[in-house]
Design a protein around this motif. Structure first.
Motif, PDB file in Angstrom:
ATOM      1  N   HIS A  58      -3.973  -2.368  -9.188  1.00 50.70           N
ATOM      2  CA  HIS A  58      -2.902  -2.215  -8.194  1.00 50.70           C
ATOM      3  C   HIS A  58      -1.959  -3.419  -8.238  1.00 50.70           C
ATOM      4  N   GLU A  59      -2.575  -4.601  -8.320  1.00 45.34           N
ATOM      5  CA  GLU A  59      -1.771  -5.822  -8.338  1.00 45.34           C
ATOM      6  C   GLU A  59      -0.847  -5.832  -9.548  1.00 45.34           C
ATOM      7  N   ARG A  60      -1.397  -5.434 -10.677  1.00 47.26           N
ATOM      8  CA  ARG A  60      -0.589  -5.465 -11.910  1.00 47.26           C
ATOM      9  C   ARG A  60       0.487  -4.389 -11.904  1.00 47.26           C
ATOM     10  N   TYR A  61       0.215  -3.260 -11.260  1.00 50.31           N
ATOM     11  CA  TYR A  61       1.256  -2.236 -11.138  1.00 50.31           C
ATOM     12  C   TYR A  61       2.454  -2.786 -10.360  1.00 50.31           C
ATOM     13  N   LEU A  62       2.163  -3.435  -9.248  1.00 48.43           N
ATOM     14  CA  LEU A  62       3.253  -3.990  -8.431  1.00 48.43           C
ATOM     15  C   LEU A  62       4.088  -4.991  -9.232  1.00 48.43           C
ATOM     16  N   VAL A  63       3.386  -5.867  -9.941  1.00 53.46           N
ATOM     17  CA  VAL A  63       4.066  -6.946 -10.660  1.00 53.46           C
ATOM     18  C   VAL A  63       4.769  -6.435 -11.911  1.00 53.46           C
ATOM     19  N   GLU A  64       4.049  -5.664 -12.716  1.00 51.33           N
ATOM     20  CA  GLU A  64       4.560  -5.325 -14.051  1.00 51.33           C
ATOM     21  C   GLU A  64       5.446  -4.083 -14.034  1.00 51.33           C
ATOM     22  N   LYS A  65       5.084  -3.102 -13.207  1.00 49.98           N
ATOM     23  CA  LYS A  65       5.832  -1.837 -13.242  1.00 49.98           C
ATOM     24  C   LYS A  65       6.871  -1.774 -12.127  1.00 49.98           C
ATOM     25  N   HIS A  66       6.443  -2.085 -10.897  1.00 48.11           N
ATOM     26  CA  HIS A  66       7.350  -1.837  -9.779  1.00 48.11           C
ATOM     27  C   HIS A  66       8.425  -2.911  -9.626  1.00 48.11           C
ATOM     28  N   PHE A  67       8.009  -4.172  -9.580  1.00 48.38           N
ATOM     29  CA  PHE A  67       9.001  -5.231  -9.329  1.00 48.38           C
ATOM     30  C   PHE A  67       9.442  -5.952 -10.604  1.00 48.38           C
ATOM     31  N   GLY A  68       8.586  -6.004 -11.598  1.00 49.61           N
ATOM     32  CA  GLY A  68       8.945  -6.720 -12.828  1.00 49.61           C
ATOM     33  C   GLY A  68       9.054  -8.217 -12.637  1.00 49.61           C
ATOM     34  N   LYS A  69       8.312  -8.761 -11.711  1.00 48.63           N
ATOM     35  CA  LYS A  69       8.277 -10.208 -11.476  1.00 48.63           C
ATOM     36  C   LYS A  69       7.078 -10.544 -10.588  1.00 48.63           C
ATOM     37  N   VAL A  87       0.842  -1.201   0.000  1.00 48.91           N
ATOM     38  CA  VAL A  87       0.000   0.000   0.000  1.00 48.91           C
ATOM     39  C   VAL A  87       0.877   1.251   0.000  1.00 48.91           C
ATOM     40  N   ASP A  88       1.979   1.217   0.749  1.00 50.61           N
ATOM     41  CA  ASP A  88       2.893   2.367   0.754  1.00 50.61           C
ATOM     42  C   ASP A  88       3.471   2.618  -0.646  1.00 50.61           C
ATOM     43  N   ILE A  89       3.862   1.535  -1.323  1.00 47.50           N
ATOM     44  CA  ILE A  89       4.417   1.673  -2.681  1.00 47.50           C
ATOM     45  C   ILE A  89       3.367   2.260  -3.624  1.00 47.50           C
ATOM     46  N   LEU A  90       2.149   1.734  -3.514  1.00 45.14           N
ATOM     47  CA  LEU A  90       1.087   2.184  -4.419  1.00 45.14           C
ATOM     48  C   LEU A  90       0.745   3.648  -4.182  1.00 45.14           C
ATOM     49  N   LYS A  91       0.731   4.042  -2.896  1.00 44.43           N
ATOM     50  CA  LYS A  91       0.388   5.440  -2.590  1.00 44.43           C
ATOM     51  C   LYS A  91       1.485   6.388  -3.064  1.00 44.43           C
ATOM     52  N   ALA A  92       2.739   5.914  -2.994  1.00 48.91           N
ATOM     53  CA  ALA A  92       3.862   6.762  -3.406  1.00 48.91           C
ATOM     54  C   ALA A  92       4.068   6.763  -4.918  1.00 48.91           C
ATOM     55  N   SER A  93       3.299   5.946  -5.642  1.00 48.70           N
ATOM     56  CA  SER A  93       3.577   5.747  -7.073  1.00 48.70           C
ATOM     57  C   SER A  93       3.173   6.931  -7.937  1.00 48.70           C
ATOM     58  N   GLY A  94       2.272   7.766  -7.426  1.00 44.51           N
ATOM     59  CA  GLY A  94       1.804   8.898  -8.221  1.00 44.51           C
ATOM     60  C   GLY A  94       0.885   8.510  -9.369  1.00 44.51           C
ATOM     61  N   GLN A  95       0.408   7.262  -9.377  1.00 46.10           N
ATOM     62  CA  GLN A  95      -0.502   6.816 -10.428  1.00 46.10           C
ATOM     63  C   GLN A  95      -1.913   7.348 -10.178  1.00 46.10           C
TER      64      GLN A  95
END
Ligand code: 4AD
Ligand code: MG
Length: 466
Positions: free
Chosen positions: A341-352, A317-325
């Motif tokens: 949100h789930e896809r942002y974490l996987v595809e954009k933030h961590f890439g896995k 949640v902290d990552i998502l809030k800080a993402s500016g999306q």
């Protein structure tokens, strides 16, 4: 034709037995040629590739060859020869052709051109005859087999959970009612409600949303078990990732904690993806070419090579809030994460792939084990590229008092789950498990983008054709 032992096209395409007599049976995918010679592309479903059958017109009754149309079913006896043509190594020189059933070109809905997936959904009874659905169905089969193989090889026992259930304890979604009562004149209670004590089972029954609670009963005796069956949810969610009837694999393990659970989920998913690469490569290659981004095989390899990122819901949640999306659904601690949100974490933030744990107790089921903080539970969701949530699971609350407290907080009638509570009274044990949505797995492995296209006959709101 005198003998019925046919040669499988998948075998013939690998054969070097030139000059031998073969018998092939299948459906015609295309016919071309001229007044001297016909080239027939034949497919029997054993492989994505077609076998080329060459028929010299002079050797056949011309009325017979007219019946050999796109979509017709034929048997061909002939000689296997090395092919001079492009794109195939062997072909069959036809000696004898029998037409089992022709297909009228005026009305046969499948043409040789490429059809849209939405149109194909309307003819789901015929779509297995397309390259795409042949590939999807073969991969679906291979994954079902690999799932059983994985658990069998790891000492798990397959438990059959009931499909009709009298308990609504899981709370995973709205349920379909199962009844044999007269729909015009059902027996009524004095208060006007239907009297289900007069129904078939003597109580109100529904289609199950999950086999987990029964799997837990099995794990409390056999230690390692899994279910693999159809599950039903009556939510009105018309999304590319939801079905009203879908298949779920639910392993349940005595003596596992949440970390063991995550290790198993990761190992299991990697095994399945590797199995697909090892056993379904021709189909994957076809789907990879067909996919808009041509990245299917890369995505499959990425999942195998990367260690899944593990973090807590709170960190996510902290990552998502800080993402500016700009989210369609706002994120705040305590809200359920959406696919975006789930896809942002996987595809954009961590890439896995990502495994999230420690979800707020208020958005998760009653049976999940409480963390020491008293506000999060030992849940885990596995999130995948292009899919979002592919697995949901948890360590279970094995302590009777803690479980009762949650049941009362969530207004679940104790009498509905007395049998479940008994496992916490008699020889309770720490345990954990998860559920893998089978069609979400197939979505990932095939790269298809709509869940309606990875199950033979999808059930979705307002749709139960075929
Ligand atoms: O997260 P869910 O609701 O978890 C359970 O049902 C637990 N009883 C599992 C367990 O711990 N044994 O569902 C599990 C998975 C989801 O992660 C998703 O992949 C899939 O089932 N799923 C669906 N797939 C297709 N259509 C739907 N409507 C789905 N709902 C869930
Ligand atoms: Mg879930």
């Amino acid at each position: 034709m005198e003998h019925t032992r046919r040669n499988i096209i998948a075998d013939l395409l690998k054969s070097k037995d030139f000059g031998s007599e073969v018998l092939v049976k299948g459906w015609v995918r295309a016919k071309r040629g001229n007044k001297n010679i016909n080239f027939i592309a034949l497919n029997d479903g054993s492989v994505i590739h077609h076998l080329q059958v060459v028929a010299e017109v002079a050797n056949f009754d011309e009325n017979l060859l007219k019946l050999v149309t796109n979509g017709s079913c034929i048997a061909v006896k002939g000689i296997l020869v090395e092919s001079m043509g492009q794109g195939q190594s062997v072909e069959v020189q036809a000696r004898n052709i029998e037409v089992y059933g022709t297909a009228d070109q005026e009305t046969y809905p499948l043409q040789t051109k490429k059809h849209g997936l939405e149109f194909l959904r309307e003819i789901a009874h015929l779509r297995p005859r397309t390259n795409t659905f042949g590939a999807v169905l073969r991969i679906r089969h291979a994954m079902a087999y690999a799932i059983h193989k994985y658990y069998n090889d790891h000492g798990f026992y397959y438990i059959h959970a009931p499909i009709i259930t009298g308990s609504d304890a899981e709370g995973a979604g709205a349920m379909f009612r199962v009844t044999t009562l007269d729909d015009k004149n059902p027996p009524l209670l004095p208060d006007g409600h239907v009297d289900y004590s007069q129904d078939f089972f003597g109580k109100e029954t529904k289609l199950t949303v999950s086999g987990q609670l029964e799997a837990e009963l099995g794990a409390m005796a056999l230690s390692l078990v899994y279910t693999f069956g159809p599950t039903f949810r009556a939510e009105n969610s018309n999304t590319p990732r939801h079905l009203a009837e879908f298949w779920m694999i639910e392993p349940e393990m005595a003596f596992y904690d949440i970390h063991d659970n995550m290790d198993l989920a990761e190992d299991f998913l990697k095994y399945l993806v590797q199995y697909a690469l090892d056993h379904c490569y021709d189909d994957l290659e076809f789907l990879n070419k067909q996919n808009d981004d041509h990245e299917l095989i890369d995505r499959l390899k990425l999942v195998i090579s990367e260690k899944f990122e593990r973090l807590s819901y709170t960190e996510a949640v902290d990552i998502l809030k800080a993402s500016g999306q700009a989210w369609e659904f706002p994120v705040d601690w305590g809200t359920d994460l959406q696919a975006e949100h789930e896809r942002y974490l996987v595809e954009k933030h961590f890439g896995k792939p990502v495994i999230l744990t420690g979800y707020p107790k208020d958005i998760k089921a009653f049976y999940m084990k409480m963390n020491e903080d008293g506000r999060t539970v030992r849940a885990m969701d596995v999130l995948f590229p292009k899919i979002g949530e592919i697995i949901g699971g948890s360590q279970r609350e094995e302590n009777l008092d803690a479980l009762l407290k949650r049941i009362h907080e969530m207004n679940i009638p104790e009498k509905d789950v007395w049998w479940y509570l008994d496992t916490r009274k008699f020889g309770t044990a720490p345990h954990a498990g998860f559920g893998l949505g089978f069609e979400r797995l197939i979505l990932f492995v095939t790269g298809m983008s709509n869940i309606r296209d990875v199950i033979p006959f999808p059930r979705t709101p307002k749709n139960a054709e075929f």
